[in-house]
Motif scaffolding. Sequence first.
Motif, PDB file in Angstrom:
ATOM      1  N   TRP A 106       0.848  -1.197   0.000  1.00  0.00           N
ATOM      2  CA  TRP A 106       0.000   0.000   0.000  1.00  0.00           C
ATOM      3  C   TRP A 106       0.878   1.240   0.000  1.00  0.00           C
ATOM      4  CZ3 TRP A 106      -1.216   3.167   4.641  1.00  0.00           C
ATOM      5  CH2 TRP A 106      -2.139   4.192   4.362  1.00  0.00           C
ATOM      6  N   ASN A 107       0.565   2.182  -0.884  1.00  0.00           N
ATOM      7  CA  ASN A 107       1.247   3.470  -0.929  1.00  0.00           C
ATOM      8  C   ASN A 107       0.461   4.428  -0.056  1.00  0.00           C
ATOM      9  OD1 ASN A 107       2.061   6.144  -1.704  1.00  0.00           O
ATOM     10  ND2 ASN A 107       2.983   5.262  -3.555  1.00  0.00           N
ATOM     11  N   GLN A 108       1.043   4.825   1.072  1.00  0.00           N
ATOM     12  CA  GLN A 108       0.307   5.660   2.015  1.00  0.00           C
ATOM     13  C   GLN A 108       0.103   7.083   1.521  1.00  0.00           C
ATOM     14  OE1 GLN A 108       2.477   5.843   5.679  1.00  0.00           O
ATOM     15  NE2 GLN A 108       4.349   6.639   4.753  1.00  0.00           N
ATOM     16  N   VAL A 109       0.813   7.486   0.466  1.00  0.00           N
ATOM     17  CA  VAL A 109       0.623   8.823  -0.101  1.00  0.00           C
ATOM     18  C   VAL A 109      -0.526   8.821  -1.093  1.00  0.00           C
ATOM     19  CG1 VAL A 109       1.691  10.650  -1.470  1.00  0.00           C
ATOM     20  CG2 VAL A 109       3.035   9.424   0.253  1.00  0.00           C
ATOM     21  N   THR A 110      -0.509   7.850  -2.036  1.00  0.00           N
ATOM     22  CA  THR A 110      -1.551   7.804  -3.065  1.00  0.00           C
ATOM     23  C   THR A 110      -2.773   7.018  -2.619  1.00  0.00           C
ATOM     24  OG1 THR A 110      -0.635   5.802  -4.091  1.00  0.00           O
ATOM     25  CG2 THR A 110       0.235   7.931  -4.832  1.00  0.00           C
ATOM     26  N   GLY A 111      -2.597   6.174  -1.576  1.00  0.00           N
ATOM     27  CA  GLY A 111      -3.702   5.344  -1.124  1.00  0.00           C
ATOM     28  C   GLY A 111      -3.976   4.169  -2.039  1.00  0.00           C
ATOM     29  N   PHE A 143      -3.315   0.389  -3.597  1.00  0.00           N
ATOM     30  CA  PHE A 143      -2.785  -0.940  -3.294  1.00  0.00           C
ATOM     31  C   PHE A 143      -2.289  -1.581  -4.586  1.00  0.00           C
ATOM     32  CE2 PHE A 143      -5.569  -0.108   0.253  1.00  0.00           C
ATOM     33  CZ  PHE A 143      -4.953  -0.731   1.322  1.00  0.00           C
TER      34      PHE A 143
END
Length: 225
Positions: free
Chosen positions: A59-64, A66
Amino acid sequence: MTDAIRLKVMPQFPSKVTGGTGIEIDKEDGEFTVELDYSEFLPELAAYVPDPNVVALIWNQVTGIFKLVPLTMLGGLSDAPADGTLYARRNGIWTPPAVSDLTDASWTPWVPSWTWGSPGGTPATFVTNTARYKQIGKSVWFQADVTITSLGVGNSAGLLFTTPVSIRPGTNLIGSGREAVNTGKQLQVSAASGSQGSALTFDNASPATLPVNSRYQFGGFYEAA
């Protein structure tokens, strides 16, 4: 005139919620909770063999966003096989090391330079009979055989020689030997600097005090820089 009748319907939504593989649905007082059901996953692997078909969810916590990523792209090293065999890492795979990798490094000729710890007015003359060394990793073994054909004048202190490989700072060189022609005196060998060893007699006397044409044979071990 017909009176209009209005009805208010309270539908139960969802009427049925079913979890998929690895998903557990719990309902309590009309509230649904969705969570992972770890009991539906396979047991933990004892050892992982790299396989591009095995993926992980990241998961990319910046773009949200998966994404599924093959584990082979995440780097790291797999464990060596657990079969009681000694393995080494070579060319990206675990391979049993050849015996030669550990014990059969070849001896290499070496040309040391000789001098005294306290040179005098007239330098001595040295003839190297043999000198060789062997290195395995950071471990260095050496052997030297030298004859002093002229003692010179005013020379004293240890018999210094350049080492085949620099000595690791903060460590010592350990060696021993003997004078093989005139006196048979034992020699002690230690580090004089990062690139020199020093030989003294067993009682800390300078070899310069021994007779001319004395022959010094010694060897030792140290850790390379």
